[in-house]
Write an enzyme that holds these catalytic residues in place. Sequence first.
Site, PDB file in Angstrom:
ATOM      1  N   SER A 281      -4.676   5.518  -2.857  1.00 11.98           N
ATOM      2  CA  SER A 281      -4.780   4.062  -2.862  1.00 11.98           C
ATOM      3  C   SER A 281      -3.971   3.456  -1.707  1.00 11.98           C
ATOM      4  O   SER A 281      -4.230   3.766  -0.547  1.00 11.98           O
ATOM      5  CB  SER A 281      -4.339   3.519  -4.223  1.00 11.98           C
ATOM      6  OG  SER A 281      -4.723   2.177  -4.379  1.00 11.98           O
TER       7      SER A 281
ATOM      8  N   ASP B 116     -15.239   2.192  -8.245  1.00  7.02           N
ATOM      9  CA  ASP B 116     -13.996   1.780  -7.600  1.00  7.02           C
ATOM     10  C   ASP B 116     -14.348   0.793  -6.497  1.00  7.02           C
ATOM     11  O   ASP B 116     -15.209   1.078  -5.654  1.00  7.02           O
ATOM     12  CB  ASP B 116     -13.285   3.010  -7.023  1.00  7.02           C
ATOM     13  CG  ASP B 116     -11.992   2.689  -6.301  1.00  7.02           C
ATOM     14  OD1 ASP B 116     -11.537   1.528  -6.350  1.00  7.02           O
ATOM     15  OD2 ASP B 116     -11.415   3.608  -5.679  1.00  7.02           O
TER      16      ASP B 116
ATOM     17  N   HIS C 146     -11.042   4.107 -10.123  1.00  6.94           N
ATOM     18  CA  HIS C 146      -9.809   3.996  -9.347  1.00  6.94           C
ATOM     19  C   HIS C 146      -8.602   4.386 -10.206  1.00  6.94           C
ATOM     20  O   HIS C 146      -8.466   3.957 -11.345  1.00  6.94           O
ATOM     21  CB  HIS C 146      -9.611   2.578  -8.813  1.00  6.94           C
ATOM     22  CG  HIS C 146      -8.498   2.481  -7.822  1.00  6.94           C
ATOM     23  ND1 HIS C 146      -8.653   2.835  -6.508  1.00  6.94           N
ATOM     24  CD2 HIS C 146      -7.191   2.127  -7.959  1.00  6.94           C
ATOM     25  CE1 HIS C 146      -7.507   2.680  -5.871  1.00  6.94           C
ATOM     26  NE2 HIS C 146      -6.598   2.260  -6.735  1.00  6.94           N
TER      27      HIS C 146
END
Length: 406
Positions: free
Chosen positions: A188, A346, A376
């Site tokens: 991320s 995501d 995610h």
Amino acid sequence: VATSLHSKLKRTSILLAVAAYYVYLPLPGGVSEPWKLMLLDALIRGFMRAALGLCHQVHLLNRVVSWVELIEARSSAGVLVSDGVLGGVPSRIFQATGGRWPKRGVLYFHGGGWALGTARMRSYDFLCRKMAEELDAVVISVDYRLAPEAMFPDQYHDALTASRAFLSKEVAKRYSLDRKRLCVSGDSSGGNLAAAVAQELGSDVTLTAHFKVQALIYPVLQALDFHTPSYQQNKAVPILYRPVMARYWLLYLGADPSLQLALLANNHSALDQPAISPAARSHLDWTVLLPAERKKEFRPLVVETGTPGLLGQVPALLDARAVPLLAKRDVLAKTPDAYVLTCEFDVLRDDGLMYAERLRRAGVRVTSDHYEDGFHGCISFAHLPVMSAVGRRAVDNYIRWLDHNL
């Protein structure tokens, strides 16, 4: 007695119905283990609603993380774990104690929107410990500074400082590292930092060692288009909603949070914004960079007239150190072989897919690992008590790729 029991059952039914109403979300059919994802999202929403404003929410969530997730550095039979510093940046070090010497090395940056998380969280401790053990490696997980107390370029500078130290002869000697077998990785926002560092150091001819590979896990790589197909498709899919990602960007870049709606409307990347060159626009043109199966029926949002002066207020939106997808081709060409993990459900899916394609076009060898049932944050739920099947599968494949390529 019968009346009392009936009353209790009725109250219980009402409470269960209310709880189910709060937890339930209409998720896409293909997402892995939807009820687990709904429960996780309900917990996060509950904590977020207990505070006012994003900064307050960030502080509250970090306190909750400290209470629930923070664990001490505990060694095991096969891995020596300790807390220390890397180039002056706090880090947690995982050293495999057996096997061969010198060791392969992985430098890891955790996710959390540049504002949440720590290397000392249970989920990252589990991941890095597993990497060290299965790869017979030294893994160093970096605790870079967090927003709102720190903002760009502070996090980037911490990541860069730690990376330069990781590549140094001194650190290699201290941890018996093989300087020809080093990786930079992250998930991320940590994937953002890993990509930015790989770009900066790939072009640095003064270094005596370079990263052999970069491994990016659902990285966030651009903030100019909040209407990519994945942003459109997954705008209401937990655990990362489209407005939340826009708020994290503004927090990271030290910008006014009231600009969120302008970002979500793509007003900052309107055609009348002269600061965005045609070349820059081509670097994130998903109509060209994405395969047909990801574009589906979605259409780009083209804004003719945007918010005047917006990019002047947030100039870092065009800084490749913050937005790695904007890097030029010659910069990308000097980065190491890449692994890019993406998840279908995501909002950041297309950031990773576009970056993988741009790396390929620049001549970089890329492995694109896509999870049709992934969401995610799934690798953070690869262990008990949640144990997401797709998270466990993703972690295993990620480590397998490192084993074969590092």
